[in-house]
Write a protein that holds these residues in place. Structure first.
Motif, mmCIF file in Angstrom:
data_model
loop_
_atom_site.group_PDB
_atom_site.id
_atom_site.type_symbol
_atom_site.label_atom_id
_atom_site.label_comp_id
_atom_site.label_asym_id
_atom_site.label_seq_id
_atom_site.Cartn_x
_atom_site.Cartn_y
_atom_site.Cartn_z
ATOM 1 N N LYS A 1 -8.950 11.196 5.937
ATOM 2 C CA LYS A 1 -9.129 9.273 5.853
ATOM 3 C C LYS A 1 -10.725 9.378 5.011
ATOM 4 O O LYS A 1 -10.833 8.456 4.212
ATOM 5 C CB LYS A 1 -9.420 8.765 7.058
ATOM 6 C CG LYS A 1 -8.448 8.611 7.812
ATOM 7 C CD LYS A 1 -8.499 7.370 9.040
ATOM 8 C CE LYS A 1 -6.802 6.807 9.410
ATOM 9 N NZ LYS A 1 -7.150 6.592 10.570
ATOM 10 N N SER B 1 1.355 8.238 -5.236
ATOM 11 C CA SER B 1 1.595 9.102 -4.567
ATOM 12 C C SER B 1 1.218 10.709 -5.037
ATOM 13 O O SER B 1 0.581 11.184 -4.507
ATOM 14 C CB SER B 1 2.218 9.189 -3.606
ATOM 15 O OG SER B 1 4.087 9.626 -4.420
ATOM 16 N N ARG C 1 -11.831 6.572 -2.593
ATOM 17 C CA ARG C 1 -11.106 4.836 -2.965
ATOM 18 C C ARG C 1 -11.000 4.281 -4.191
ATOM 19 O O ARG C 1 -10.793 3.768 -5.431
ATOM 20 C CB ARG C 1 -11.565 4.145 -1.902
ATOM 21 C CG ARG C 1 -10.860 4.480 -0.262
ATOM 22 C CD ARG C 1 -10.989 3.727 1.162
ATOM 23 N NE ARG C 1 -11.515 4.396 2.071
ATOM 24 C CZ ARG C 1 -10.001 4.867 3.115
ATOM 25 N NH1 ARG C 1 -9.132 4.396 2.865
ATOM 26 N NH2 ARG C 1 -10.184 5.771 4.318
ATOM 27 N N ILE D 1 -4.761 4.272 4.400
ATOM 28 C CA ILE D 1 -4.720 3.753 3.144
ATOM 29 C C ILE D 1 -5.543 2.642 2.328
ATOM 30 O O ILE D 1 -6.802 2.524 3.062
ATOM 31 C CB ILE D 1 -4.823 2.057 4.115
ATOM 32 C CG1 ILE D 1 -3.322 2.906 5.221
ATOM 33 C CG2 ILE D 1 -4.199 1.312 2.922
ATOM 34 C CD1 ILE D 1 -2.614 1.426 6.043
ATOM 35 N N ASP E 1 -7.623 1.754 5.927
ATOM 36 C CA ASP E 1 -6.951 2.697 6.662
ATOM 37 C C ASP E 1 -6.812 1.569 7.144
ATOM 38 O O ASP E 1 -5.902 1.781 9.113
ATOM 39 C CB ASP E 1 -8.054 3.740 7.095
ATOM 40 C CG ASP E 1 -8.150 4.766 6.249
ATOM 41 O OD1 ASP E 1 -7.791 4.792 5.511
ATOM 42 O OD2 ASP E 1 -9.219 4.907 6.507
ATOM 43 N N PRO F 1 -3.621 -2.091 7.962
ATOM 44 C CA PRO F 1 -2.555 -2.304 6.994
ATOM 45 C C PRO F 1 -2.644 -3.950 6.230
ATOM 46 O O PRO F 1 -2.159 -4.063 6.121
ATOM 47 C CB PRO F 1 -1.389 -1.948 7.542
ATOM 48 C CG PRO F 1 -1.445 -2.220 9.255
ATOM 49 C CD PRO F 1 -3.046 -1.867 9.381
ATOM 50 N N ASP G 1 0.527 4.896 1.213
ATOM 51 C CA ASP G 1 -0.257 5.641 2.802
ATOM 52 C C ASP G 1 -0.245 7.205 2.644
ATOM 53 O O ASP G 1 0.839 7.305 2.556
ATOM 54 C CB ASP G 1 0.053 4.833 4.090
ATOM 55 C CG ASP G 1 1.167 5.037 4.033
ATOM 56 O OD1 ASP G 1 2.083 4.770 3.426
ATOM 57 O OD2 ASP G 1 1.272 4.731 5.100
ATOM 58 N N LEU H 1 -3.187 7.348 9.577
ATOM 59 C CA LEU H 1 -2.585 6.798 8.207
ATOM 60 C C LEU H 1 -3.877 6.620 7.620
ATOM 61 O O LEU H 1 -4.933 5.933 7.908
ATOM 62 C CB LEU H 1 -1.926 5.245 8.014
ATOM 63 C CG LEU H 1 -0.158 4.895 8.658
ATOM 64 C CD1 LEU H 1 0.176 3.565 8.227
ATOM 65 C CD2 LEU H 1 0.401 6.260 8.113
ATOM 66 N N TYR I 1 1.006 -1.201 0.000
ATOM 67 C CA TYR I 1 0.249 -0.055 -0.008
ATOM 68 C C TYR I 1 0.847 1.075 -0.325
ATOM 69 O O TYR I 1 2.334 1.474 0.275
ATOM 70 C CB TYR I 1 -0.894 -0.214 0.631
ATOM 71 C CG TYR I 1 -0.292 0.115 2.514
ATOM 72 C CD1 TYR I 1 0.068 0.989 2.907
ATOM 73 C CD2 TYR I 1 -0.039 -0.984 3.415
ATOM 74 C CE1 TYR I 1 0.792 0.928 4.624
ATOM 75 C CE2 TYR I 1 0.283 -1.256 4.240
ATOM 76 C CZ TYR I 1 0.535 -0.212 5.215
ATOM 77 O OH TYR I 1 1.685 -0.209 6.772
#
Length: 505
Positions: free
Chosen positions: A288, A359, A293, A467, A310, A312, A268, A465, A266
């Protein structure tokens, strides 16, 4: 003792198989290939303990061997250790393979193993797995081919942990790593940090007949377009991390293929918890909810991804908690949270880089959604070179890129335990740390699953984080390459391609 039926069988079920014709045929000896990785800098290392990126991992598996290894089905098999046994998961007996030699001719001895394991606990070494190695209470040489390793508490995952690239074996007393002396399939021929690594076949490798290639040159091409161009032009024969947008182009070539591997990788959004803005609970939750997504999966990854939540642990892991409600893309709720916290209208820099997969585009999408609710995110694109040492975790908002680890315990220990050196967000939770130890020491699989499920809830709720998705691994390679199969722990067979592949005439 080296079998992980529950965990590794589930992971293997998520592996996308390579084309059948890539796996058949008799291995051919000889040939030279160039392989393009992503990361290169003056901090490139030959020290396994300091290995921290994909290029480092490839280099370690070319030059060194571990006590255990992952096979192509992601089961753990013996490496330098013929057996690793324990009756209580605390005291482990490691019996070494005989007749193994280092590249300089030295015979493998139990003292090498003791030194290699315990050096990770020394703060001066700067080991990336120090938080994991702190569970090693002691290690002692029983005889030339036997080591007793005692843990501070039970951990049934030890054989899996020891297959990580940082835990490969170096010679006893080795503290300086300007040169490499391992027991791996290749010996070092040339090493220029930030430029290239060249290795040549080890004629005394402990696996009869392997490796097949005479020489491998490892370079880095941080820019993905340039990396794919190098593959298609024949300048390199393998490259890691092909972007989803380039898959069609590579597959259109009659000379090249793309291998997809489903994984828990991932990228993040890292929100440092030691900053008053990015550490504010409302800010974290708002960010978040600003992650679209579905758009990220569809537009950035062309479907080569799985929606994340969100936390891992991916659906490939048997300890994945499917009961956590999926967090929705909700700009209105994000605006409410920011307004409540008094942070609406704040201007914040976000550091992105090609080094953290997609990213740059994720940051742009996030910036656009944030602007619509009155949050000003300034996207700072920085080069791949030096990103991990200069920017990652050094600013309030950055992006990380984390590969799946072979166990839930290892994922949590390396990146979420309060004292972990790569705890990206600096998230500290005493209850989480306590549960980590409790799960590690439990011999009841159902209890471990329940504990790991609660820990995923904790990260989902309060972790720093964001994710959005789990990313499929996409590797490009010349059709003449044989022996290549997916391993979900990383690209190019979990970075261990060197000893497995050969070049068809």
């Amino acid at each position: 003792m080296l079998s992980r039926r529950l965990l590794l069988g589930s992971l293997a079920a998520g592996v996308a198989l390579a084309p059948a014709d890539r796996l058949i045929g008799k291995p051919r000896r000889g040939g030279r290939i160039r392989v393009a990785g992503i990361v290169a800098s003056t901090s490139d290392t030959l020290d396994p303990a300091r290995a921290g990126n994909s290029s480092d991992y490839m280099r370690m598996f070319l030059l060194y061997s571990g006590l255990t290894q992952y096979d192509r089905g992601l089961a753990v098999k013996p490496g330098l250790a013929e057996t690793i046994e324990s009756t209580d998961n605390v005291t482990w007996t490691i019996r070494l393979r005989r007749g193994v030699q280092f590249h300089n001719g030295k015979s493998l001895d139990a003292g090498d193993v003791v030194h290699s394991l315990l050096r990770h606990r020394d703060p001066a070494v700067g080991s990336k797995v120090k938080a994991v190695a702190e569970q090693f209470a002691s290690a002692r040489r029983v005889n030339a081919h036997e080591v007793e390793l005692r843990l501070i508490g039970p951990n049934p995952d030890l054989p899996i942990i020891l297959a990580q690239p940082q835990f490969v074996i170096v010679e006893n007393g080795r503290r300086e790593f300007s040169k490499a002396n391992g027991t791996g399939p290749f010996a070092l021929k040339a090493f220029a940090p930030g430029i290239r690594t060249i290795v040549q076949r080890n004629p005394n490798y402990w696996k009869p007949g392997q490796p097949y290639l005479d020489e491998i040159e490892l370079i880095a091409i941080p820019d993905e377009l340039s990396r794919v161009n190098a593959l298609l032009s024949g300048d390199v024969q393998m490259c890691i991390s092909v972007s989803p947008g380039s898959v069609k182009r590579v597959r259109a070539s009659s000379s090249h293929l793309v291998m997809e591997t489903k994984s828990g990788l991932y990228s993040d959004l890292v929100m440092r918890q030691d900053n008053p803005v990015t550490g504010h609970p409302d800010f974290v939750l708002a960010m978040k909810h600003l992650m679209d997504r579905d758009l990220i999966k569809r537009a950035l990854f062309r479907g080569f991804a799985t929606i994340a939540n969100d936390q891992p642990i991916s659906p490939l892991d048997p300890y994945f908690n499917a009961d956590i409600p999926q967090r929705a893309f909700d700009p209105h709720k994000a605006k409410f949270l920011l307004k409540r916290s008094g942070l609406l209208g704040t201007r914040l820099p976000v550091y992105v880089s090609p080094a953290a997969t997609q990213s740059v585009d994720m940051g742009s999408i996030l910036q656009e959604h944030a602007a619509q609710i009155g949050l000003n995110l300034a996207i700072n694109r920085v080069p791949s070179d030096g990103y991990w040492s200069t920017h990652w975790m050094k600013h309030p908002l950055t992006f990380g890129n984390i590969n799946q680890r072979p166990t839930t315990d290892l994922q949590f220990s390396l990146f979420f335990q309060s004292k972990a050196t790569e705890n990206e967000a600096g998230w500290k939770n005493a209850k989480f740390d306590k549960l980590l130890i409790e799960a590690r020491q439990s011999r009841d699989p159902a209890l471990r699953k329940a504990i790991y499920g609660e820990m995923q809830w904790m990260i989902h709720r309060t972790g720093g984080l964001g994710i959005p998705v789990f990313i499929s691994l996409l590797d490009g390679y010349d059709r003449r390459i044989r022996g290549l199969q997916p391993i979900p722990l990383g690209g190019l067979m979990g970075y261990s391609f060197g000893e497995h592949v050969w070049l068809e005439a």
